[in-house]
Design a protein around this motif. Structure first.
Motif, short mmCIF file in Angstrom:
data_model
loop_
_atom_site.label_atom_id
_atom_site.label_comp_id
_atom_site.label_asym_id
_atom_site.label_seq_id
_atom_site.Cartn_x
_atom_site.Cartn_y
_atom_site.Cartn_z
N GLN A 1 -90.48 -11.61 -16.99
CA GLN A 1 -90.45 -10.77 -18.19
C GLN A 1 -89.81 -11.48 -19.37
O GLN A 1 -90.30 -11.37 -20.51
N HIS A 2 -88.75 -12.25 -19.14
CA HIS A 2 -87.98 -12.81 -20.25
C HIS A 2 -88.11 -14.33 -20.40
O HIS A 2 -87.68 -14.87 -21.42
N ARG B 1 -79.25 -9.75 -16.70
CA ARG B 1 -79.46 -9.19 -18.04
C ARG B 1 -78.21 -9.40 -18.89
O ARG B 1 -77.08 -9.30 -18.38
N SER C 1 -76.72 -10.24 -25.58
CA SER C 1 -77.02 -11.04 -26.77
C SER C 1 -77.18 -12.50 -26.36
O SER C 1 -76.86 -12.90 -25.23
N ALA C 2 -77.65 -13.29 -27.30
CA ALA C 2 -77.81 -14.72 -27.06
C ALA C 2 -76.48 -15.43 -26.91
O ALA C 2 -76.42 -16.58 -26.46
N SER D 1 -82.56 -16.26 -22.73
CA SER D 1 -83.96 -16.12 -23.14
C SER D 1 -84.06 -15.99 -24.65
O SER D 1 -83.08 -15.67 -25.35
N LYS D 2 -85.25 -16.22 -25.18
CA LYS D 2 -85.48 -16.16 -26.62
C LYS D 2 -85.21 -14.77 -27.18
O LYS D 2 -84.80 -14.63 -28.34
N ASP D 3 -85.44 -13.75 -26.37
CA ASP D 3 -85.19 -12.38 -26.87
C ASP D 3 -83.73 -11.97 -26.70
O ASP D 3 -83.34 -10.85 -27.06
N GLY D 4 -82.90 -12.83 -26.12
CA GLY D 4 -81.48 -12.55 -26.00
C GLY D 4 -81.15 -11.46 -25.00
O GLY D 4 -80.05 -10.91 -25.03
N GLN D 5 -82.05 -11.17 -24.06
CA GLN D 5 -81.82 -10.06 -23.12
C GLN D 5 -81.60 -10.52 -21.68
O GLN D 5 -81.31 -9.70 -20.82
#
Length: 724
Positions: free
Chosen positions: A67-68, A435, A438-439, A465-469
């Motif tokens: 997913q991430h 999970r 934040s980044a 991850s790029k989405d920070g999750q």
């Protein structure tokens, strides 16, 4: 007088139709098999070898990564390099850079990092290096990877050794199954020729089984769209289909020949064969199918696919036995004994003048010997089975990796080089993921705790991850993929290290190594449930057929003992390494996870088949004489030849799997061959007559019944008709 059993029933009508309309039936089969084969083999579903999924921790970790971290998806190859003079030697460097350039220039690979660009890819002494080659497409076929493997092997010489590893590399250099099935068919033909003494009688079971197998395998490919199965499904399906297909036809042809010898015309003999042996075949086949479907209880998507697919091929062989075979019998008629093997037979007057005591068959005399000392026979045979089964207590489950492949393969060379240079755990990385908010999430305490755990060689820095999750990092154990210490390490990390270091945050341990451990433990925990379900259903069916609770219990216990003995032999050969190299297993390894799961339902169903054929004849003799000892001796004598031939065919077919390249399929084939051998010798020839002698009239106990009904089993007796 004599009347045929169920001569006006559905099976009798089916037999007459197939006999009289034999050209139509044969043409229908040929058209149907040809059509299904063209569609199935041309457009069937591709195998699915992804055993991940479900509710395991590794499955949840994989879902989070997918997913991430989509950039981490896709297969990769690993190039391992070992240079005697070091990778910086001019001539050696030229060879290495040429190989890397060819790998990078392939249309199926992505960018390749040279070990000369990153010192982390090289050992301190500069003799061993590695690099990862991403595959450009998740759907890359093994035939596209094979040229890369061949190139790497071809380039190796005394100065520098290359090894290409990874899942797709292993698949690419695994040769096809080869002549294993052909050898099995040839062995079955020889056994049938010896048993029947006729080329025509030999050919009918084989031709019937082959047509059914072709159609069944093609249907398995189509069923894969509904319930996908792994690639070993086809090989296993072919083995099972060939074994049961020839065996079922063998029982019917044997009954047909007996009827002809008793003076029946070919049509009447065909009807008798289908209404007696054919009825038993249907029961036996249904028992095998129900046992196979017990795999659904395992709750694993791919094993459900194996269960459904192999059930399909058993169903097709059953249908062929009661429709296609009667049509063939219509063509052969009295010529079933044509092209005979010369045999010396006694003259009729000599046979009649021979005392009945001397005319008793070897099997009947053997049964009498066992029955005179039933306690000793039962104790010794039971003890042998328990001793053979004892290694089962130490069984470990896993999935094969490069470390257990034949040593001439490039994937094993890659494993060997990487283990020497970077440790045996390099091929068994653990992938951690969690999970985050934040980044800027700080996972350094978790990474430090993992890195400081005994059994961990090194750990990579975490990345978000790029989405920070989500965040992830990898750690490499000091032990290999197949080592029990690696599984213990995973449990220690999950149960103690990570909960303390993360402060309650859920850090998941995944990756192929952890997924294999989770699959093995889940399978081991569910296996007793599957065994209980298969035994319970099979016992209900057997009680309904033989009308005896005692015999059903005997069958269940004996089948458990024979299968347990087969498990024990597998552990001794595969896991302990006894005779392993001689039987095609390069090194000691855990038992492949799916092998015990697959073996049990198949073997339990086949054992029940032989039990039905034997006990039905014993029951027939008991109803005639009222004496258990006589009934067992005569029943064993009347079925010994056909059951021995059927078992020999099964053993030959399963043993030929040792000629193939697949380590896991070899394990399954060896285990099933051993189980059938034990069942046909120790169990049927010693344990059954001894235990039935000890039980006496209690063999026929059934709640609410005072005495057995006459001829209640004549409908399923092989080679016998109802006498009125």
């Amino acid at each position: 007088m004599r009347t045929d059993s169920r001569t006006d029933g559905a099976l009798a009508r089916l037999a007459r139709f197939c006999y009289r309309r034999r050209r139509l039936v044969l043409l229908t089969w040929i058209i149907a098999v040809t059509t299904v084969a063209l569609v199935g083999f041309g457009y069937g579903a591709a195998p699915d070898n992804d055993f991940t999924g479900g509710d395991s921790e590794s499955a949840k970790a994989q879902a989070l990564i997918e997913q991430h971290f989509p950039e981490q998806q896709g297969d990769t190859l690993t190039l391992a390099i070992k240079a005697e003079k070091g990778i910086d030697d001019a001539a050696t460097r030229q060879k290495i850079e040429k190989v890397i350039a060819e790998l990078a220039g392939s249309p199926v690979t992505g960018p390749v990092m040279s070990p000369y660009q990153d010192d982390n890819l090289v050992t301190d002494d500069r003799r061993i290096a590695r690099t990862t080659i991403p595959l450009s497409d998740k759907e890359v076929d093994k035939t596209e990877v094979k040229p890369l493997v061949d190139m790497v092997k071809r380039t190796s010489d005394d100065s520098v050794t290359f090894g290409l590893g990874g899942y797709m590399a292993e698949k690419a250099e695994t040769p096809p199954q080869g002549p294993a099935e052909s050898v099995g068919i040839l062995a079955a033909a020889v056994i049938l020729f010896i048993a029947f003494g006729s080329l025509v009688a030999m050919g009918l079971p084989i031709v019937t089984a082959l047509l059914a197998i072709v159609g069944g395998l093609a249907l398995m490919k189509l069923v894969g769209y509904l319930v996908p199965g792994p690639d070993f499904t086809m090989v296993f399906g072919a083995m099972i289909g060939l074994g049961v297909g020839i065996d079922y036809a063998l029982f019917i042809v044997t009954r047909y020949k007996d009827s002809l010898q008793e003076g029946d015309d070919p049509e009447s003999a065909t009807v008798k064969a289908i209404t007696t042996a054919g009825h038993a075949v249907l029961f036996a086949g249904i028992t095998v199918v129900i046992a196979l479907l017990g795999l659904v209880v395992m709750g694993q998507r791919l094993m459900t696919g194996v269960a459904v697919a192999t059930s399909v091929i058993v169903l097709v062989t059953m249908i062929a036995a009661v429709t296609l075979l009667p049509a063939f019998l219509g063509f052969t008629g009295h010529k079933i004994n044509a092209l005979r093997l010369p045999r010396r037979t006694p003259r009729r007057d000599q046979a009649e003048s021979t005392p009945s005591r001397q005319r008793r068959t070897l099997a009947e005399r053997w049964a009498g010997t066992v029955q005179r000392k039933p306690v000793i026979a039962a104790t010794l045979s039971g003890a042998v089975l328990l001793v053979l089964a004892a290694p089962t207590l130490s069984m470990r489950l896993s999935q094969p990796d490069a470390s257990v492949q034949p040593h001439d393969r490039s994937s094993y060379t890659s494993y060997e080089i990487l283990s020497e240079g970077f440790g045996p755990g390099y091929g068994a990385p653990l992938i951690f993921t969690t999970r985050v908010d934040s980044a800027d999430a700080d996972l350094r305490p978790v990474v430090a705790a993992v890195r400081g755990t005994d059994g961990i060689a090194s750990a990579t820095p975490p990345r978000v991850s790029k989405d920070g999750q989500a965040a992830t990092f990898a750690a490499f154990p000091t032990t290999g993929y197949q080592d029990e210490a690696t599984a213990n390490l995973v449990h220690r990390l999950r149960d103690h290290v990570l909960p303390r270091a993360s402060g309650g945050q859920a850090v998941l341990v995944g990756g192929p190594n952890a997924a294999t451990i989770d699959l093995a433990e889940e399978s081991g925990s569910r296996l007793p449930l599957m065994i209980a379900v298969v035994i319970a259903i099979s016992m209900v069916l057997l009680i309904a057929l033989v009308r005896s609770v005692t015999i059903a219990l005997q069958a269940a216990v004996m089948n458990l003992l024979s299968i347990g003995a087969a498990y024990g032999v597998i552990v001794a050969v595969v896991q302990w390494g006894w005779l392993g190299p001689a039987l095609g297993f390069p090194s000691a390894m855990p038992v492949t996870t799916w092998v015990p799961m697959m073996m049990f339902p198949v073997l339990f169903g086949l054992s029940m088949d032989y039990q039905v054929f034997l006990i039905s004849r014993v029951r027939e003799e008991y109803e005639r004489t009222g004496d258990t000892r006589t009934a067992v001796a005569r029943g064993l004598a009347r079925t010994a030849k056909v059951i021995t031939a059927a078992a020999a065919i099964m053993i030959a077919v399963f043993t030929t799997s040792l000629l193939g390249p697949d380590i896991a399929v070899k394990q399954g084939g060896l285990g099933m061959a051993v189980a059938v051998l034990i069942d046909a010798t120790i169990v049927r020839m010693i344990f059954v007559p001894a235990v039935m002698e000890l039980c006496g009239k209690a063999n026929w106990w059934m709640p609410g019944r005072r005495a057995p009904k006459a001829a209640s089993l004549s409908q399923v007796t092989v080679g016998e008709e109802t006498r009125v």
